[in-house]
Every structure is written in structure tokens, then in C-alpha cells.
Motif scaffolding. Structure first.
Motif, PDB file in Angstrom:
ATOM      1  N   THR A   1       0.862  -1.185   0.000  1.00 36.89           N
ATOM      2  CA  THR A   1       0.000   0.000   0.000  1.00 36.89           C
ATOM      3  C   THR A   1       0.895   1.231   0.000  1.00 36.89           C
ATOM      4  O   THR A   1       1.658   1.459   0.947  1.00 36.89           O
ATOM      5  N   VAL A   2       0.818   2.000  -1.084  1.00 37.80           N
ATOM      6  CA  VAL A   2       1.682   3.179  -1.206  1.00 37.80           C
ATOM      7  C   VAL A   2       1.073   4.318  -0.407  1.00 37.80           C
ATOM      8  O   VAL A   2      -0.059   4.720  -0.659  1.00 37.80           O
ATOM      9  N   VAL A   3       1.814   4.837   0.582  1.00 32.38           N
ATOM     10  CA  VAL A   3       1.260   5.849   1.485  1.00 32.38           C
ATOM     11  C   VAL A   3       2.091   7.132   1.561  1.00 32.38           C
ATOM     12  O   VAL A   3       1.703   8.087   2.241  1.00 32.38           O
ATOM     13  N   GLU A   4       3.220   7.168   0.902  1.00 31.09           N
ATOM     14  CA  GLU A   4       4.033   8.390   0.926  1.00 31.09           C
ATOM     15  C   GLU A   4       4.836   8.496  -0.358  1.00 31.09           C
ATOM     16  O   GLU A   4       5.359   7.488  -0.844  1.00 31.09           O
ATOM     17  N   ALA A   5       4.910   9.688  -0.919  1.00 31.23           N
ATOM     18  CA  ALA A   5       5.827   9.956  -2.028  1.00 31.23           C
ATOM     19  C   ALA A   5       6.625  11.201  -1.680  1.00 31.23           C
ATOM     20  O   ALA A   5       6.050  12.276  -1.468  1.00 31.23           O
ATOM     21  N   ASP A   6       7.932  11.087  -1.552  1.00 30.97           N
ATOM     22  CA  ASP A   6       8.831  12.224  -1.285  1.00 30.97           C
ATOM     23  C   ASP A   6       8.364  13.099  -0.126  1.00 30.97           C
ATOM     24  O   ASP A   6       8.408  14.329  -0.213  1.00 30.97           O
ATOM     25  N   GLY A   7       7.900  12.506   0.947  1.00 33.68           N
ATOM     26  CA  GLY A   7       7.536  13.303   2.112  1.00 33.68           C
ATOM     27  C   GLY A   7       6.090  13.780   2.128  1.00 33.68           C
ATOM     28  O   GLY A   7       5.673  14.426   3.080  1.00 33.68           O
TER      29      GLY A   7
ATOM     30  N   ALA B   1      16.527   9.179  -6.833  1.00 32.03           N
ATOM     31  CA  ALA B   1      16.305  10.238  -5.835  1.00 32.03           C
ATOM     32  C   ALA B   1      14.886  10.287  -5.289  1.00 32.03           C
ATOM     33  O   ALA B   1      14.600  11.052  -4.377  1.00 32.03           O
ATOM     34  N   GLN B   2      13.989   9.487  -5.834  1.00 32.30           N
ATOM     35  CA  GLN B   2      12.622   9.477  -5.311  1.00 32.30           C
ATOM     36  C   GLN B   2      12.527   8.568  -4.096  1.00 32.30           C
ATOM     37  O   GLN B   2      13.337   7.662  -3.910  1.00 32.30           O
ATOM     38  N   ARG B   3      11.497   8.815  -3.283  1.00 36.01           N
ATOM     39  CA  ARG B   3      11.179   7.938  -2.152  1.00 36.01           C
ATOM     40  C   ARG B   3       9.693   7.619  -2.152  1.00 36.01           C
ATOM     41  O   ARG B   3       8.877   8.457  -2.520  1.00 36.01           O
ATOM     42  N   TYR B   4       9.401   6.396  -1.721  1.00 34.83           N
ATOM     43  CA  TYR B   4       8.021   6.002  -1.441  1.00 34.83           C
ATOM     44  C   TYR B   4       8.010   5.242  -0.133  1.00 34.83           C
ATOM     45  O   TYR B   4       8.946   4.499   0.163  1.00 34.83           O
ATOM     46  N   SER B   5       6.921   5.415   0.636  1.00 37.30           N
ATOM     47  CA  SER B   5       6.676   4.474   1.715  1.00 37.30           C
ATOM     48  C   SER B   5       5.568   3.554   1.280  1.00 37.30           C
ATOM     49  O   SER B   5       4.555   4.004   0.721  1.00 37.30           O
TER      50      SER B   5
ATOM     51  N   LEU C   1       4.712   6.321 -11.007  1.00 38.95           N
ATOM     52  CA  LEU C   1       3.318   5.953 -10.781  1.00 38.95           C
ATOM     53  C   LEU C   1       2.459   7.052 -11.394  1.00 38.95           C
ATOM     54  O   LEU C   1       2.860   8.218 -11.418  1.00 38.95           O
ATOM     55  N   ASN C   2       1.249   6.714 -11.888  1.00 34.41           N
ATOM     56  CA  ASN C   2       0.484   7.804 -12.487  1.00 34.41           C
ATOM     57  C   ASN C   2      -0.177   8.661 -11.414  1.00 34.41           C
ATOM     58  O   ASN C   2      -0.245   8.283 -10.242  1.00 34.41           O
ATOM     59  N   SER C   3      -0.650   9.835 -11.828  1.00 35.47           N
ATOM     60  CA  SER C   3      -1.035  10.849 -10.843  1.00 35.47           C
ATOM     61  C   SER C   3      -2.207  10.402  -9.972  1.00 35.47           C
ATOM     62  O   SER C   3      -2.369  10.890  -8.856  1.00 35.47           O
ATOM     63  N   THR C   4      -3.014   9.451 -10.433  1.00 32.73           N
ATOM     64  CA  THR C   4      -4.126   8.979  -9.597  1.00 32.73           C
ATOM     65  C   THR C   4      -3.630   8.059  -8.486  1.00 32.73           C
ATOM     66  O   THR C   4      -4.386   7.697  -7.584  1.00 32.73           O
ATOM     67  N   GLN C   5      -2.358   7.663  -8.524  1.00 32.46           N
ATOM     68  CA  GLN C   5      -1.809   6.780  -7.497  1.00 32.46           C
ATOM     69  C   GLN C   5      -1.001   7.550  -6.444  1.00 32.46           C
ATOM     70  O   GLN C   5      -0.495   6.956  -5.498  1.00 32.46           O
ATOM     71  N   VAL C   6      -0.864   8.834  -6.638  1.00 36.35           N
ATOM     72  CA  VAL C   6      -0.100   9.646  -5.676  1.00 36.35           C
ATOM     73  C   VAL C   6      -0.932  10.862  -5.255  1.00 36.35           C
ATOM     74  O   VAL C   6      -0.512  12.008  -5.376  1.00 36.35           O
ATOM     75  N   VAL C   7      -2.121  10.576  -4.734  1.00 40.31           N
ATOM     76  CA  VAL C   7      -3.050  11.634  -4.314  1.00 40.31           C
ATOM     77  C   VAL C   7      -2.737  12.025  -2.866  1.00 40.31           C
ATOM     78  O   VAL C   7      -2.791  11.184  -1.969  1.00 40.31           O
ATOM     79  N   PRO C   8      -2.373  13.293  -2.624  1.00 47.13           N
ATOM     80  CA  PRO C   8      -2.018  13.700  -1.263  1.00 47.13           C
ATOM     81  C   PRO C   8      -3.154  13.477  -0.268  1.00 47.13           C
ATOM     82  O   PRO C   8      -4.323  13.750  -0.560  1.00 47.13           O
TER      83      PRO C   8
END
Ligand code: C2O
Length: 621
Positions: free
Chosen positions: A322-328, A344-348, A412-419
Motif C-alpha cells: 500500500t503506497v502511502v508516501e511519495a517524497d515526504g 532520488a525518489q522515495r516512497y513508503s 506511478l500515475n497521478s491517480t496513485q499519488v493523491v495527497p
């Protein structure tokens, strides 16, 4: 094996910097309260580290012997042998609090030898650890890292993703915010972790391609305000990196030359093609990186791509992530089988240990399809193991996910990295368009392949970083022709559109900011035609621009300083793919920059630096 405990987090009294004028003057630390006293808890933690360190050392030694005998590899024992951190499980007793403290570290950067993938080579390390020491802080803490340069070349340390509001000169960027720390000298990085920032970050050398040779490590910022805090029970850092068998300086010279990389291995010379790596590493190891977990817990894996060229596709067999963080930036959780992590990217990602107990493959697959040049000897599937509820197995044959890989060389596409905390970006006040490309140049020193941002191919001004230029001349500064600098005299909102005239995708990073990603696409950006989105768009600090594609990002120029915006592929930054944003020159002129920043520049242009050399007050070297 003592290097495992040589990171001196929390130590005190022994920090007197080389600027020291009297016993009581803390030199580079002047004006701050100085390091936190060693608390009983700090001592306990160090004792714990000692115990863990000893245990890890025994395991590492055992594995090394086993592997060495088993595979017939040569393992030299040398005084300089590099310690490899095999896993970065975070201490669950770390106190997450909003009461700030000062975290003090003392680092020695030096040349060493090591064999992270079984091939022994010279490399560059911090405190004889690879990857380098973990920094773990709370939002709002003061971070003080006293860096001693024991190498024969200059270096800097950059704190990737830190906002550095008011402390741009602590950003650690050669030619932009400082000169390199000369051999035999130290530099005390001293800045506040932004009280509103949390998540997964990293640090690395920021001088030419130096970090490629080993100078990098994780930086974790905790906060009671992090929205995803309640979603996991334990956490671990997973540093992914590509690895070369040669020092990067030699490879860079070849890469920039008109002939290109000497590809005796790859079928001739290849102008403009980046050197392909020789292997890939998980937490500093090509094989045997092992995560020993407990069953039925939720683990937050903090993925960090500390590589130079390679995008990694990360997965764990049979475990949904479950992706829960992108670059902070905390995200609305989304379930995936694999996560692409570009340089240089990060994901949690959160992984739950609720499958059949045993060992599973952890996969970091190198996306070599994104390289211009293939290395036929490269094994692109980098494996570690994750074990819970059982003895770790030496023969793990769990299966990879069977579904197709998502599109290679993209985020990841933008719908997968929704703040998780929605924000609508403010309206923009300025638009900037930049075209990036590679071109052959024919000027001084023969032919070269260089990277260009518009018509500028960056070279660091290694004796006069741009922040010192602006401190002297403010808004009147005239930069030389190797610097593309966009100056904002007032706080505004910039839309930066970039077109990529190269066939490969590139991970771009903006220092000192979290930007909104308004859009991306193929071809060139057409204002008014290309689709942009303003509805809680992704926020991060590093994004991938597609090959022959465009991106538009938006950010506020409210952070005074000189901020690099560059391709994070080490070869490309060194080839010139870097531009800068200079925000609020009037405020920069009021910066209280410690004297050692300009002193170290003066020493590089021949000036005398009295009393600054070789004091090494606290370290027995
Ligand atoms: Cu990760 Cu310019 O930096």
C-alpha cells in the motif's frame, strides 16, 4: 568491526569545530545552543546499537565467510574494509514528539575499499559505513552534522528534500550554496528540520558524481502530525542503488568525451551513452540483504532510490504493497504489486506480514530498458529476503507477481499519488519554459557531449557559489554564462514548463521546495492546449519527465536562496543539466552566513585559511 558504532549521534563535548577561537566558542556551531547533552536514554540507545551492531557484525561476518567460501570469492581483510548495513530496521522506541531537540552527528568522509557486490573496489564512505549512517529526527529538530573531509578531493553533503528555510547556505550544493569542503577540513551543517515536514528523505554528496562512489544514506523525519502515522506498527528503510566497479570520476571523463564510454564490454565506443552500472544493491548488498520481521504486523518500508542512473521496480513476492508516501507527502493509500522508484525518489509502502510464515523474495528490478547502453553482464534482478515466523531460508523460491510490469521509465500515475491532505495550488504569477537537450560542443578542450537547459550547460563555479554572489550583489548580480538563473525579487508563484528533447526520461529534482505536478505528457507543452490539473495535484520534490515529453510544475518563491533544479542522474547533472532559482535576493543579502562558508571558498582560490586545517579535535584518526 567497531565501525558499526562509530556514528556519534547524541555525543557531546567532543564537537569543537576547527573554527574554535577559545574553549567556549563552539566555532561553526556559534549562535546555536550547541549539541544536546547525552541523555541516559541516549546512552541506552547507544548501548543498544552496540549490541545490535555486534549481532549484525557476527551475522555479516558469517554470511561473508559463507558466501566467500561458497562462491569462491576473494575476501580481503583490510583495515579499511567497509561495514555494510544489512538492514535498516528502525528502533520502535524512537520517541516521536513535537518537542524539538538537537541531534548531533560527527562524520568522517574517507576513501576506503569494499565489495558490496563481491567485487572489491575503492569507494567513498562516511564513518566507514555503507550505505552511510541513518539520520532519524523529529520535525522541528535542529540537525547538526559536523563533516570532516579525510579524502583527497573536496566534497559537500546535501540534505535531499529539506526546505532549509532561512538556511540556504546549509543546502550542501557545490557551486550553488558552498564550495567543496577542502581535504583535511570540516564543515558543520547546522539547520532546523522544517516543523511542517515529515517523511522519507536522504542525504548525499553533491559534488560532481561523487555520491555514486558511496557517499549517501537515509534521513527519516518523524512527526506526530504525519497523517499515516497510525497505519503501521514497525518500519524499515530500504535503500536501493545501482553500483559500478569503477570510480565515477573516470567513467564521467569517458562519458563526456566525444568517443563516449569505452565499451569494449558493450561493442565499441558510444558517444552520449551513460555508463551502465555493474550491479544493483539493496541496503548496500547485491545478495543477502535480509529483513527479519515478525508475523502479523504492518511494516512501513521506506524505499529510497539512492542510485545514479537506474529506476528500480520494487516488489515483495505474494505481498500487496500500500503506497502511502511519495517524497515526504502522505498519500491516500493505493494498493499495488510493484512500485517504480526513479533516482532520488522515495516512497513508503505498507506491507502486512499475514501470509504463510517463511521467507519471501524482495525484488528490486533494475529497469535497464531505460539505459541507452546495455551491460550484458548486469543481473537486473536484485534480490533480498524477507522472513517472518520461521528460520530464514537460504533457498527462497517464491514467485514474482505474474501480471505485466507497468510502463517502464515512468512514475506511478497521478491517480496513485493523491495527497492525503488535499491542497489546491495558488494561481501562478510567472511562467518559465525550459527546453532540455543534449548537444555536442566544440569549444575549449575538444569535443564533448553536454546537457543543456535552454542554451546553458551548467558548470559549478567552484570558487564562488551563486549564493555568495547574490549576497554581494543582490538583485543586481550578473551570473556568468554557465549559470541559468531565474530570479524572483518578490514572493510569487512560478509555473515551470519543461520540454524534454531527449529520447530518455529524466528524474528532475528541485531543491528547497515541494512542488505541485500540474501535468505531463508526450511531445512539447502547448500552453492553453495541454491538459493541466489543479485539483489536489501530486506534491513531491522529484519527478520523472518522459522521453520526448513535457511536465509542468508549480511552486511558490517564498524560500530565500539559490535553489538547484536538475536531473538527478549523476552523469547528466555533471554534464550540465542544472539550472537555478534565486528567490528573494534582498533576504539573501541579510543571511547570516557563517564565515567558514566563504573561508573555504577563499582557500580554493589560493587564499590563506589560518587555523582551519587539520585540528581533528575529537577523533582519533
Ligand atoms: Cu538529491 Cu541536487 O540533489
Amino acid at each position: 568491526m567497531s565501525p558499526l558504532v562509530s556514528s556519534k549521534a547524541g555525543s557531546s563535548n567532543d564537537h569543537a569545530g576547527v573554527d574554535t577561537k577559545s574553549e567556549s566558542d563552539t566555532g561553526p556551531l556559534a549562535s546555536k545552543e550547541g549539541p544536546a547533552p547525552v541523555t541516559p536514554r541516549g546512552r541506552d540507545r547507544r548501548r543498544l546499537f552496540l549490541i545490535i551492531g555486534a549481532a549484525v557484525a557476527i551475522v555479516v561476518l558469517g554470511l561473508a565467510l559463507g558466501l566467500g567460501l561458497g562462491l569462491g570469492l576473494k575476501h580481503h581483510s583490510s583495515a579499511n574494509y567497509v561495514t555494510t548495513n544489512s538492514s535498516f530496521l528502525l528502533d520502535p522506541s524512537f520517541e516521536i514528539t513535537s518537542t524539538p531537540t538537537t541531534r548531533y552527528y560527527e562524520w568522517v568522509v574517507e576513501e576506503s575499499t569494499g565489495s558490496p557486490d563481491g567485487f572489491e573496489r575503492p569507494m567513498l564512505v562516511v564513518n566507514n559505513q555503507f550505505p552511510g549512517p541513518l539520520i532519524e529526527v523529529n520535525s522541528g529538530d535542529q540537525l547538526v552534522v559536523n563533516v570532516f573531509n579525510k579524502m583527497s578531493n573536496g566534497t559537500t553533503i546535501h540534505w535531499h528534500g529539506q526546505l532549509q528555510n532561512g538556511t540556504n547556505y546549509m543546502d550542501g550544493t557545490n557551486g550553488v550554496t558552498q564550495c567543496t569542503i577542502p581535504p583535511g577540513m570540516n564543515f558543520t551543517y547546522n539547520f532546523q528540520i522544517n516543523p511542517n515536514q515529515y517523511g522519507t528523505f536522504w542525504w548525499h554528496a553533491h559534488a560532481s558524481t561523487q555520491y555514486t562512489d558511496g557517499i549517501y544514506g537515509p534521513l527519516v523525519i518523524h512527526s506526530p502530525n504525519e497523517p499515516i502515522l497510525g497505519q503501521y506498527d514497525r518500519e524499515a528503510v530500504v535503500v536501493l542503488s545501482d553500483w559500478y566497479h569503477d570510480m565515477s570520476s573516470g567513467l564521467l571523463t569517458q562519458y563526456l568525451s566525444n568517443a563516449g564510454i569505452d565499451g569494449s564490454n558493450y561493442g565499441g565506443f558510444n558517444p552520449g551513452a551513460e555508463p551502465p552500472p555493474d550491479s544493483g544493491l539493496i541496503n548496500g548488498k547485491m545478495t543477502g540483504s535480509s529483513f527479519l520481521l515478525e508475523p502479523n504486523l504492518r511494516y512501513r518500508l521506506r524505499l529510497i532510490n539512492a542510485g545514479t542512473l537506474t529506476e528500480f521496480m520494487f516488489s515483495v513476492d505474494s505481498h500487496v504493497l500500500t503506497v502511502v508516501e511519495a517524497d515526504g507527502t502522505s498519500l491516500v493509500g493505493v494498493n499495488v504489486h510493484r512500485v517504480p522508484v526513479n533516482v532520488a525518489q522515495r516512497y513508503s509502502v505498507i506491507l502486512t506480514t499475514n501470509q504463510t510464515v517463511g521467507s519471501y523474495n524482495v525484488r528490486a528490478e533494475m529497469q535497464s530498458i531505460c539505459y541507452k547502453l546495455a551491460n550484458p553482464n548486469l543481473n537486473t534482478m536484485v534480490l533480498g529476503t524477507m522472513t517472518y515466523g520461521a528460520e530464514p531460508s537460504t533457498d527462497v523460491n517464491t514467485q514474482d507477481w505474474s501480471d505485466a510490469l507497468p510502463g517502464a521509465c515512468l512514475d506511478l500515475n497521478s491517480t496513485q499519488v493523491v495527497p492525503a491532505i488535499p491542497m489546491t495550488p495558488p494561481n501562478s504569477t510567472t511562467s518559465v519554459t525550459v527546453d532540455m537537450s543534449f548537444q555536442q560542443t566544440f569549444d575549449s578542450g575538444g569535443q564533448q557531449i553536454r546537457g543543456f537547459m535552454n542554451n546553458t550547460s551548467w558548470e559549478p563555479d567552484s570558487t564562488n557559489p551563486t549564493v555568495l554572489q547574490v549576497r554581494s550583489y543582490g538583485a543586481q548580480t550578473s551570473f556568468d554564462q554557465n549559470q541559468l538563473v531565474v530570479v524572483s525579487d518578490e514572493i510569487g508563484v512560478i509555473d515551470l514548463a519543461m520540454n524534454n528533447f531527449d529520447d530518455a526520461s529524466h528524474p528532475f529534482h528541485l531543491h528547497g521546495h515541494v512542488f505541485w505536478i500540474l501535468g505531463e505528457g508526450d511531445g512539447s507543452y502547448q500552453p492553453g492546449v495541454s491538459a493541466l490539473s489543479f485539483d489536489n495535484p501530486p506534491r513531491r520534490d522529484t519527478l520523472t519527465i518522459p522521453g520526448f515529453g513535457w511536465i509542468v510544475i508549480r511552486f511558490t518563491t517564498d524560500n530565500p536562496g539559490l535553489w538547484a533544479f536538475h536531473c538527478h542522474i549523476g552523469w547528466h547533472m555533471a554534464a550540465g543539466l542544472l539550472m537555478q532559482f534565486a528567490s528573494l535576493p534582498d533576504k539573501i543579502q541579510q543571511f547570516n552566513i557563517p564565515s567558514y562558508v566563504s573561508d573555504q571558498c577563499a582557500s580554493q582560490s589560493g587564499g590563506a585559511v589560518v587555523g582551519k586545517r587539520g585540528l581533528w579535535p575529537s577523533l582519533s584518526l
